[in-house]
Design an enzyme around this catalytic site. Structure first.
Site, short mmCIF file in Angstrom:
data_model
loop_
_atom_site.label_atom_id
_atom_site.label_comp_id
_atom_site.label_asym_id
_atom_site.label_seq_id
_atom_site.Cartn_x
_atom_site.Cartn_y
_atom_site.Cartn_z
N GLU A 1 0.82 -1.20 0.00
CA GLU A 1 0.00 0.00 0.00
C GLU A 1 0.86 1.26 0.00
O GLU A 1 0.57 2.23 -0.70
CB GLU A 1 -0.94 0.02 1.22
CG GLU A 1 -2.04 -1.02 1.15
CD GLU A 1 -1.66 -2.32 1.84
OE1 GLU A 1 -0.45 -2.58 2.05
OE2 GLU A 1 -2.57 -3.08 2.18
N LYS B 1 -11.36 4.68 11.19
CA LYS B 1 -10.02 5.19 10.91
C LYS B 1 -9.92 6.70 11.07
O LYS B 1 -8.83 7.25 11.03
CB LYS B 1 -9.59 4.80 9.48
CG LYS B 1 -9.57 3.31 9.22
CD LYS B 1 -8.44 2.63 9.95
CE LYS B 1 -8.43 1.15 9.76
NZ LYS B 1 -7.69 0.65 8.67
#
Length: 164
Positions: A4, A22
């Protein structure tokens, strides 16, 4: 986290799309699992000790914390989670919420430990983020402001200036 971050690093623009867990002003506020740390399996014999030791010694706000490294275990097979690259993952529990001012230093301390492959901290990489909320709305966040985008059927958007 390695793949990522490689994609994010090479991207012209990096935009985060995540759920509400998040989004927070402080690390470990909503997402309670801990900060992911991928590492070479050969380093497991010393990594937990030095991760805790180095964080407590080099990050002032962590010196009195009960920091723990929890080996991430697989859910549908026996044993720990193994990444696509063959690494294991610790979830670092910082014993509470962390101020965002410490995140870059925490990331740097972790990256300096031999055997660490990558952290789950994307420090200073994102241009903006979209966070899906339980009610169907989406929060669009940049460094300067936060905008709430209402779900279908409502054309309203609420703009709020974010404190810097």
């Amino acid at each position: 986290h390695l793949q990522e971050k490689m994609v994010a690093y090479c991207a012209k623009r990096f935009i985060v799309i995540a759920d509400y867990t998040k989004q927070s002003k402080n690390l470990c506020n909503n997402y309670k699992r801990g900060v992911p740390l991928s590492f070479q399996a050969k380093s497991i014999s010393y990594l937990e000790y030095y991760t805790v030791k180095n964080l407590k010694e080099k990050v002032q706000s962590l010196k009195d914390r009960d920091i723990k490294c929890k080996l991430r275990m697989a859910k549908h097979k026996a044993g720990p989670v193994i990444t696509d690259e063959g690494h294991m993952v610790y979830d670092i529990d910082f014993d509470g919420i962390l101020e965002c001012d410490d995140v870059e230093n925490i990331n740097n301390v972790l990256q300096m430990i031999p055997g660490v492959v990558e952290t789950g901290l994307f420090v200073g990489m994102a241009e903006m983020a979209y966070y899906g909320q339980i009610d169907g709305s989406v929060i669009k966040q940049t460094k300067d402001k936060t905008v709430t985008i209402k779900p279908s059927g409502s054309n309203d958007t609420d703009e709020q200036k974010e404190d810097k």
